[in-house]
Write a protein that holds these residues in place. Structure first.
Motif, PDB file in Angstrom:
ATOM      1  N   VAL A 189     -24.200 -19.128 -12.234  1.00 47.57           N
ATOM      2  CA  VAL A 189     -23.270 -18.731 -11.180  1.00 47.57           C
ATOM      3  C   VAL A 189     -21.984 -18.336 -11.889  1.00 47.57           C
ATOM      4  O   VAL A 189     -21.328 -19.180 -12.512  1.00 47.57           O
ATOM      5  N   VAL A 190     -21.649 -17.052 -11.846  1.00 44.98           N
ATOM      6  CA  VAL A 190     -20.432 -16.572 -12.492  1.00 44.98           C
ATOM      7  C   VAL A 190     -19.251 -17.027 -11.646  1.00 44.98           C
ATOM      8  O   VAL A 190     -19.176 -16.729 -10.456  1.00 44.98           O
ATOM      9  N   MET A 191     -18.346 -17.759 -12.288  1.00 44.18           N
ATOM     10  CA  MET A 191     -17.190 -18.289 -11.574  1.00 44.18           C
ATOM     11  C   MET A 191     -16.024 -17.296 -11.573  1.00 44.18           C
ATOM     12  O   MET A 191     -15.372 -17.113 -10.564  1.00 44.18           O
ATOM     13  N   GLU A 192     -15.776 -16.691 -12.743  1.00 46.66           N
ATOM     14  CA  GLU A 192     -14.695 -15.708 -12.808  1.00 46.66           C
ATOM     15  C   GLU A 192     -14.817 -14.862 -14.063  1.00 46.66           C
ATOM     16  O   GLU A 192     -15.379 -15.287 -15.070  1.00 46.66           O
ATOM     17  N   CYS A 193     -14.297 -13.666 -13.963  1.00 47.90           N
ATOM     18  CA  CYS A 193     -14.112 -12.778 -15.104  1.00 47.90           C
ATOM     19  C   CYS A 193     -12.673 -12.287 -15.020  1.00 47.90           C
ATOM     20  O   CYS A 193     -12.275 -11.720 -13.999  1.00 47.90           O
ATOM     21  N   VAL A 194     -11.900 -12.567 -16.045  1.00 46.08           N
ATOM     22  CA  VAL A 194     -10.485 -12.191 -16.049  1.00 46.08           C
ATOM     23  C   VAL A 194     -10.195 -11.295 -17.244  1.00 46.08           C
ATOM     24  O   VAL A 194     -10.727 -11.493 -18.329  1.00 46.08           O
ATOM     25  N   ASP A 195      -9.373 -10.316 -17.004  1.00 43.64           N
ATOM     26  CA  ASP A 195      -8.986  -9.389 -18.070  1.00 43.64           C
ATOM     27  C   ASP A 195      -7.481  -9.455 -18.266  1.00 43.64           C
ATOM     28  O   ASP A 195      -6.731  -8.810 -17.572  1.00 43.64           O
ATOM     29  N   HIS A 196      -7.087 -10.272 -19.189  1.00 45.64           N
ATOM     30  CA  HIS A 196      -5.670 -10.360 -19.513  1.00 45.64           C
ATOM     31  C   HIS A 196      -5.489 -10.207 -21.013  1.00 45.64           C
ATOM     32  O   HIS A 196      -6.359 -10.570 -21.800  1.00 45.64           O
ATOM     33  N   LYS A 197      -4.385  -9.657 -21.371  1.00 46.47           N
ATOM     34  CA  LYS A 197      -4.092  -9.405 -22.779  1.00 46.47           C
ATOM     35  C   LYS A 197      -3.610 -10.711 -23.408  1.00 46.47           C
ATOM     36  O   LYS A 197      -2.669 -11.339 -22.909  1.00 46.47           O
ATOM     37  N   ILE A 198      -4.263 -11.126 -24.499  1.00 47.88           N
ATOM     38  CA  ILE A 198      -3.878 -12.388 -25.116  1.00 47.88           C
ATOM     39  C   ILE A 198      -2.852 -12.213 -26.228  1.00 47.88           C
ATOM     40  O   ILE A 198      -2.075 -13.103 -26.492  1.00 47.88           O
ATOM     41  N   ASN A 199      -2.851 -11.052 -26.880  1.00 51.82           N
ATOM     42  CA  ASN A 199      -1.847 -10.764 -27.904  1.00 51.82           C
ATOM     43  C   ASN A 199      -1.832  -9.257 -28.167  1.00 51.82           C
ATOM     44  O   ASN A 199      -2.625  -8.515 -27.616  1.00 51.82           O
TER      45      ASN A 199
END
Length: 123
Positions: A92-102
């Protein structure tokens, strides 16, 4: 002379690409096993007798334009592989997030899922 140089450069580029390959740590046999791992929603998994085996997570960082773009489908495939290694046949996929880490990571995507062993004999 200019067109000869362009043709020569094109031939060198094509020759360099002839050895291009994508490597992965998943063998063909393991990739076939992950096809047996199904993706469910929270509502769907609650209809089955399913045991939670834990959380799996994966991420991908694109630092160069020559690398593949991080996509949900690539990461979900990796989640299925990790879940299968735990003995799961469902996620069960809970979340996919695309944020820049550096600044070194131009594109980033992280996905988290719960791994389940679904008992189809108990239906």
């Amino acid at each position: 002379m200019k067109s000869t140089g362009i043709i020569f450069l094109g031939l060198i580029t094509l020759a360099g690409c002839s050895n291009f390959s994508v490597r992965t740590n998943i063998s063909p046999e393991e990739a076939l096993k992950t096809s047996k791992v199904e993706e469910y929603s929270v509502a769907e998994i609650s209809r089955y007798k399913a045991d939670s085996l834990g959380r799996v997570s994966t991420s991908m960082c694109r630092t160069r334009s020559t690398q593949p773009k991080p996509t949900e489908s690539l990461l979900i495939g990796n989640l299925k592989y990790k879940a299968q290694k735990l003995g799961a046949n469902g996620i069960v996929v809970m979340e996919c997030v695309d944020h820049k880490i550096n600044n070194d990571c131009a594109e980033f995507l992280r996905c988290d899922a719960l791994a389940y062993r679904v008992d189809f004999d108990a239906l």
